[in-house]
Design a protein around this motif. Structure first.
Motif, PDB file in Angstrom:
ATOM      1  N   GLU A  40       0.843  -1.205  -0.176  1.00  0.00           N
ATOM      2  CA  GLU A  40       0.059   0.007   0.069  1.00  0.00           C
ATOM      3  C   GLU A  40       1.001   1.194   0.024  1.00  0.00           C
ATOM      4  O   GLU A  40       0.686   2.224  -0.855  1.00  0.00           O
ATOM      5  CB  GLU A  40      -0.952   0.009   1.096  1.00  0.00           C
ATOM      6  CG  GLU A  40      -2.131  -1.001   1.217  1.00  0.00           C
ATOM      7  CD  GLU A  40      -1.514  -2.616   1.409  1.00  0.00           C
ATOM      8  OE1 GLU A  40      -0.509  -2.498   1.890  1.00  0.00           O
ATOM      9  OE2 GLU A  40      -2.226  -3.254   0.936  1.00  0.00           O
ATOM     10  N   SER A  41       2.046   1.302   0.755  1.00  0.00           N
ATOM     11  CA  SER A  41       2.823   2.372   0.695  1.00  0.00           C
ATOM     12  C   SER A  41       3.430   2.751  -0.478  1.00  0.00           C
ATOM     13  O   SER A  41       3.450   3.878  -0.683  1.00  0.00           O
ATOM     14  CB  SER A  41       3.834   2.086   1.800  1.00  0.00           C
ATOM     15  OG  SER A  41       4.505   3.217   2.047  1.00  0.00           O
ATOM     16  N   ILE A  42       4.002   1.651  -1.073  1.00  0.00           N
ATOM     17  CA  ILE A  42       4.745   2.005  -2.455  1.00  0.00           C
ATOM     18  C   ILE A  42       3.804   2.155  -3.536  1.00  0.00           C
ATOM     19  O   ILE A  42       3.979   3.421  -4.191  1.00  0.00           O
ATOM     20  CB  ILE A  42       5.361   0.525  -2.749  1.00  0.00           C
ATOM     21  CG1 ILE A  42       6.531   0.314  -1.942  1.00  0.00           C
ATOM     22  CG2 ILE A  42       5.570   0.723  -4.315  1.00  0.00           C
ATOM     23  CD1 ILE A  42       7.654   1.151  -1.964  1.00  0.00           C
ATOM     24  N   TYR A  43       2.767   1.685  -3.521  1.00  0.00           N
ATOM     25  CA  TYR A  43       1.490   2.043  -4.699  1.00  0.00           C
ATOM     26  C   TYR A  43       0.853   3.385  -4.342  1.00  0.00           C
ATOM     27  O   TYR A  43       0.525   4.192  -5.386  1.00  0.00           O
ATOM     28  CB  TYR A  43       0.582   0.866  -5.019  1.00  0.00           C
ATOM     29  CG  TYR A  43       1.268   0.021  -5.797  1.00  0.00           C
ATOM     30  CD1 TYR A  43       1.075  -0.355  -6.950  1.00  0.00           C
ATOM     31  CD2 TYR A  43       2.023  -1.212  -5.152  1.00  0.00           C
ATOM     32  CE1 TYR A  43       1.744  -1.231  -7.956  1.00  0.00           C
ATOM     33  CE2 TYR A  43       2.644  -2.255  -5.699  1.00  0.00           C
ATOM     34  CZ  TYR A  43       2.455  -2.241  -7.161  1.00  0.00           C
ATOM     35  OH  TYR A  43       3.093  -3.319  -8.030  1.00  0.00           O
ATOM     36  N   GLU A  44       0.511   3.742  -3.163  1.00  0.00           N
ATOM     37  CA  GLU A  44      -0.120   4.953  -2.958  1.00  0.00           C
ATOM     38  C   GLU A  44       0.695   6.148  -2.436  1.00  0.00           C
ATOM     39  O   GLU A  44       0.116   7.207  -2.743  1.00  0.00           O
ATOM     40  CB  GLU A  44      -1.071   4.529  -1.588  1.00  0.00           C
ATOM     41  CG  GLU A  44      -2.240   3.373  -2.075  1.00  0.00           C
ATOM     42  CD  GLU A  44      -2.898   2.869  -0.754  1.00  0.00           C
ATOM     43  OE1 GLU A  44      -3.083   3.702  -0.007  1.00  0.00           O
ATOM     44  OE2 GLU A  44      -3.729   1.995  -1.050  1.00  0.00           O
TER      45      GLU A  44
END
Length: 343
Positions: A242-246
């Protein structure tokens, strides 16, 4: 946090380049992998993404000890296996298996499916209850193939079915870790989804950890819990899915994500970031930040200092970025300075 199964520490792999008319001597080196750190926990899937030629497949082969590192360490369950001999590696081979990219060339066309899947058991002198043939047929059923096809040859199967055979071969020794080197890139889109869903089911049912190497960021997002982004032999960003993509912070990660198709055609299309120039040669990589020659934020500092892979303030714990001038986070009110405790 899962127990660490695989750990790569300052891992380096340089391939010598030789030249000379009569006497061949080393005139350079291909910097395929150049000092990376990465971990895979038990039962976890870590996605490794990046452009072609960035060192992803070499990293996978180093992790499986199909290649010996130039320097650095490969730790499996805390044991350093970086320079172990073939005899020393034999007990570990059964626990680390690979799924290869091309289902057409990774299966011996002269052997039947039964012989291909049974091979690892014979090499490791494993005799499962009920016999090897019964175990092979069980594996064929697990991967969605007909157990009665035991005596067929690879040319009698489609690409997706061949990849399932490769998966069955990887499962033959009950591994704890599977390194999947772009296992769906050679398959049709509809078949890709079937294979990825199969791998997810296997992870859920058997608790296998995966190092999942791929170009397709949409597939990596679907399958991985953590993601590492690689560029020209270096990991430039790593964090949970989630952190990488968002909330990506490295410009290269932004550029990769801008190319991912939007599933909702009714929404406003995302602006595509087009990178200038070609990927530099790994024989002579740029000084400082290797992405600087294509980066729209590059400054003088980028040419002289290698950016450390650290957590930026406002990032989640475990989300690390290697950039002197990172992108602003998507969440309001967060800054982009280094966390003083980690700088």
């Amino acid at each position: 946090m899962n127990e660490t199964l695989l750990e790569l520490k300052e891992l380096v792999k340089h391939f010598p380049v030789r030249g000379g008319a009569l006497i061949k001597r080393q005139v350079g080196a291909v910097h395929a992998v150049d000092g990376i750190d990465l971990t895979v926990g038990a039962g976890e899937t870590v996605g490794l993404v990046g452009e072609s030629g960035c060192g992803k497949s070499t990293t996978g082969r180093l992790a499986a000890r199909l290649l010996e590192p130039t320097t650095g360490k490969v730790l499996y369950q805390g044991q350093d296996i970086s320079h172990n001999s073939r005899r020393q590696l034999k007990p570990i081979r059964s626990e680390i298996q690979m799924i290869f990219q091309d289902p057409y060339s990774s299966l011996n066309p002269r052997h039947t499916v039964g012989t291909i899947i049974r091979g690892p058991m014979e090499v490791n002198d494993i005799n499962p209850p009920g016999g090897r043939k019964k175990r092979v047929q069980e594996l064929l059923e697990i991967v969605g193939l007909n157990p009665e096809h035991y005596n067929r040859f690879p040319h009698e199967f489609s690409g997706g079915q061949r990849q399932r055979i490769g998966i069955a071969r990887a499962l033959a020794l009950d591994p704890k870790l599977i390194i999947a080197d772009e296992p769906v890139s050679a398959l049709d889109v509809s078949i890709q989804a079937q294979v990825v869903n199969l791998l997810q089911e296997l992870q859920r049912d058997l608790g296998i950890a995966f190092l999942f190497i791929a170009h397709d960021l949409a597939i990596v997002r679907h399958f991985s819990q953590r993601v590492a982004v690689m560029y020209l032999g270096k990991i430039v960003e790593v964090g949970d899915r989630e952190s990488i993509y968002e909330r990506p912070r490295h410009p290269y990660t932004h550029a990769l994500l801008s190319a991912v198709p939007e599933p909702d055609v009714s929404s406003e299309p995302r602006e595509r970031i087009r990178l200038a120039g070609d990927v530099p040669s790994p024989i002579n990589p740029p000084s400082g930040c290797r992405f600087r020659t294509r980066c729209w934020k590059a400054q003088d500092k980028c040419a002289t200092e290698v950016p450390p892979l650290v957590r930026l303030s406002g990032n989640r714990e475990g989300h690390l970025t290697a950039c002197h001038f990172p992108e602003a986070p998507t969440t309001q009110g967060e800054d982009v300075v280094l966390d003083p405790a980690l700088a």
